[in-house]
Design a protein around this motif. Structure first.
Motif, short mmCIF file in Angstrom:
data_model
loop_
_atom_site.label_atom_id
_atom_site.label_comp_id
_atom_site.label_asym_id
_atom_site.label_seq_id
_atom_site.Cartn_x
_atom_site.Cartn_y
_atom_site.Cartn_z
N GLN A 16 27.86 -45.07 -10.14
CA GLN A 16 28.12 -44.09 -10.92
C GLN A 16 27.73 -44.48 -12.75
O GLN A 16 27.22 -43.80 -13.28
CB GLN A 16 29.24 -43.36 -10.66
N GLN A 17 28.40 -45.69 -12.81
CA GLN A 17 28.44 -46.19 -14.16
C GLN A 17 26.87 -46.49 -14.58
O GLN A 17 26.50 -46.55 -15.58
CB GLN A 17 29.28 -47.23 -14.19
N ALA A 18 25.97 -46.81 -13.49
CA ALA A 18 24.55 -47.29 -13.76
C ALA A 18 23.96 -46.07 -14.45
O ALA A 18 23.02 -46.36 -15.16
CB ALA A 18 24.20 -47.69 -12.37
N ILE A 19 24.51 -44.94 -14.23
CA ILE A 19 23.82 -43.76 -14.80
C ILE A 19 23.80 -43.83 -16.51
O ILE A 19 22.56 -43.51 -17.00
CB ILE A 19 24.28 -42.35 -14.30
N ASP A 20 24.90 -44.41 -17.05
CA ASP A 20 24.79 -44.43 -18.39
C ASP A 20 23.82 -45.60 -18.99
O ASP A 20 23.70 -45.52 -20.03
CB ASP A 20 26.17 -44.87 -18.93
N CYS A 21 23.59 -46.39 -17.97
CA CYS A 21 22.40 -47.40 -18.48
C CYS A 21 20.77 -47.09 -18.38
O CYS A 21 20.09 -47.92 -18.77
CB CYS A 21 22.61 -48.57 -17.80
N ILE A 22 20.75 -45.90 -17.93
CA ILE A 22 19.18 -45.41 -17.82
C ILE A 22 18.53 -45.13 -19.08
O ILE A 22 19.07 -44.80 -20.10
CB ILE A 22 18.86 -44.26 -16.80
N PHE A 23 17.27 -45.20 -19.02
CA PHE A 23 16.51 -44.89 -20.41
C PHE A 23 16.04 -43.51 -20.46
O PHE A 23 15.55 -43.20 -21.54
CB PHE A 23 15.30 -45.70 -20.43
N ALA A 24 16.18 -42.60 -19.67
CA ALA A 24 16.00 -41.03 -19.67
C ALA A 24 17.06 -40.57 -20.65
O ALA A 24 18.20 -40.94 -20.68
CB ALA A 24 15.83 -40.48 -18.15
N PRO A 25 16.66 -39.39 -21.29
CA PRO A 25 17.60 -38.76 -22.31
C PRO A 25 18.89 -38.41 -21.47
O PRO A 25 18.87 -38.06 -20.27
CB PRO A 25 16.91 -37.51 -22.44
N GLU A 26 19.64 -37.76 -22.29
CA GLU A 26 21.00 -37.35 -21.84
C GLU A 26 21.04 -36.31 -20.89
O GLU A 26 22.12 -36.27 -20.06
CB GLU A 26 21.64 -37.02 -23.36
N ALA A 27 20.27 -35.30 -21.03
CA ALA A 27 20.40 -34.24 -20.20
C ALA A 27 20.01 -34.54 -18.77
O ALA A 27 20.66 -34.28 -17.71
CB ALA A 27 18.94 -33.14 -20.41
N ASN A 55 28.70 -36.31 -8.19
CA ASN A 55 29.86 -35.36 -7.90
C ASN A 55 29.57 -34.59 -6.59
O ASN A 55 30.39 -34.42 -5.47
CB ASN A 55 30.16 -34.34 -8.89
N ASP A 56 28.42 -33.92 -6.58
CA ASP A 56 27.88 -33.10 -5.46
C ASP A 56 28.06 -34.00 -3.77
O ASP A 56 28.12 -33.64 -2.77
CB ASP A 56 26.61 -32.44 -5.39
N LEU A 57 27.33 -35.21 -4.03
CA LEU A 57 27.22 -36.16 -2.75
C LEU A 57 28.55 -36.71 -2.39
O LEU A 57 28.80 -37.32 -1.32
CB LEU A 57 26.35 -37.16 -3.33
N HIS A 58 29.57 -36.97 -3.22
CA HIS A 58 30.57 -37.55 -3.01
C HIS A 58 31.43 -37.31 -1.73
O HIS A 58 31.62 -38.18 -0.91
CB HIS A 58 31.55 -37.68 -4.17
N PRO A 59 31.73 -35.84 -1.51
CA PRO A 59 32.28 -35.55 -0.02
C PRO A 59 31.36 -36.14 1.04
O PRO A 59 32.20 -36.54 2.08
CB PRO A 59 32.37 -34.04 0.04
N GLN A 60 30.19 -35.98 1.10
CA GLN A 60 29.43 -36.56 2.38
C GLN A 60 29.45 -38.01 2.51
O GLN A 60 29.35 -38.51 3.56
CB GLN A 60 27.94 -35.83 2.36
N VAL A 61 29.51 -38.60 1.35
CA VAL A 61 29.20 -40.08 1.56
C VAL A 61 30.79 -40.70 1.95
O VAL A 61 30.59 -41.95 2.78
CB VAL A 61 29.20 -40.79 0.15
N PHE A 62 31.80 -40.10 1.33
CA PHE A 62 33.16 -40.73 1.81
C PHE A 62 33.76 -39.76 3.11
O PHE A 62 35.13 -39.50 2.91
CB PHE A 62 33.95 -40.66 0.65
#
Length: 347
Positions: free
Chosen positions: A318-329, A339-346
């Motif tokens: 999840q923290q890797a998202i902050d390191c991407i080069f695409a814009p804030e949006a 967030n949407d995927l969390h329940p099915q992964v766990f």
């Protein structure tokens, strides 16, 4: 598949250090070999299997073989499309591919058409509904010197403006023992000034303290490998301080470093050093085809080697998202997806 394998496959992931030609899977290599039987290339020449180690030089030889197989627009389109779909199948939701634009006199491939073809592949996958957001970093190969570097930056600038946000930055890579970073500074500075993000391979081999110091002054937006930055492996505290002060994320590739013999064993990997510092570090594959791995395996390896829990690995991805080069949006959209995927992964 056992539970662990399923968990790491389903874990949504971000891949920020993937060289296009090094990511070609064995299935795609077979297709390429079939197209070019006259080259007499065997599969064993394009991949480094389980338990095999190579010197860094030998790894670069493998790329030369792959380049012979990939020398037309048609090849690049197939390779890029396959690579994107394979990352998507491995649970990667955001991918930054990188590649050095090449020209091939014999086939009429130009550097411009090389980049255009990669962009076409990205758009094609998107139109087919493949569930992955892909961006492209144009790579400067340090072996090609100052003029070519500047030419590459100009190309990247053109595409940054014309590719609808798909070209987001520049990669500096190639054989780390060739050339000196100082000769490439003007090109890198120009790229930075024009708004391109910079991911630089730094301290991939020992004893490059002066070059690393110089390039850290830019500063880059991310660091590839950074294997020999910290004092325990011959780097220096002042280099670490610069990285920390500028909060520059590291792209860490465990299997690549072990198979390429820059790190002796997984337990010695510098992931541990930066993770304990709490510094932003992103687990990546480097060359999933050449090193016979995928991002799920790399996450699994990091967890089992360093005793990290599933919750720790979720947080890392999840923290890797902050390191991407695409814009804030785009970052916000990805965070929502996690967030949407969390329940099915766990589950």
């Amino acid at each position: 598949m056992d539970n662990e394998t399923v968990f790491y496959r389903e874990l949504p992931k971000v891949e920020l250090h993937a060289h296009l030609n090094g990511s070609v899977s064995s299935q795609t290599i077979e297709k390429l070999i079939g197209r070019k039987p006259h080259l007499n290339i065997e599969h064993s020449m394009t991949a480094i299997g389980k338990g095999q180690l190579r010197t860094l030089d030998e790894c670069f030889e493998v790329f030369k073989v792959i380049h012979k197989l990939v020398d037309t627009e048609e090849d690049i389109l197939m390779v890029a499309t396959d690579v994107i779909k394979e990352f998507a199948a491995d649970g990667v939701k955001y991918l930054e591919l990188r590649s050095t634009p090449r020209e091939e006199k014999d086939t009429g491939l130009t550097k411009r058409s090389y980049i255009e073809t990669v962009i076409n592949a990205i758009q094609q996958c998107k139109s087919e509904g493949v569930d992955i957001d892909v961006r492209f970093l144009v790579a400067i190969d340090r072996r090609n010197g100052t003029e070519v570097a500047m030419e590459t930056v100009k190309l990247a600038e053109d595409f940054m403006l014309s590719s609808d946000g798909l070209v987001v930055g520049l990669d500096l890579s190639g054989d780390p023992t060739v050339g000196h970073g100082k000769d490439l500074l003007p090109a890198l500075q120009r790229a930075k000034n024009s708004g391109l993000k910079l991911s630089l391979h730094l301290s991939e081999v020992p004893s490059q303290l002066e070059e690393t110091d110089l390039l850290l002054n830019l500063p880059p937006d991310r660091i590839g490998h950074g294997t020999f930055l910290h004092p325990a492996v011959g780097g220096s505290q002042s280099l670490v301080d610069k990285v920390v002060k500028n909060n520059i994320p590291l792209e860490l590739c465990l299997t690549s470093n072990v198979k390429g013999s820059t790190v002796a064993r997984y337990s010695d990997h510098h992931f541990k050093y930066w993770y304990q510092l709490g510094h932003p570090s992103v687990i990546c594959t480097d060359d999933k085809g050449v090193f016979c791995t995928d991002l799920s395996q790399e996450y699994h390896l990091a967890a089992s080697t360093f005793g990290l829990s599933r919750a720790d690995m979720w947080k890392l991805s999840q923290q890797a998202i902050d390191c991407i080069f695409a814009p804030e949006a785009v970052k916000q959209q990805l965070k929502q997806k996690w967030n949407d995927l969390h329940p099915q992964v766990f589950k």
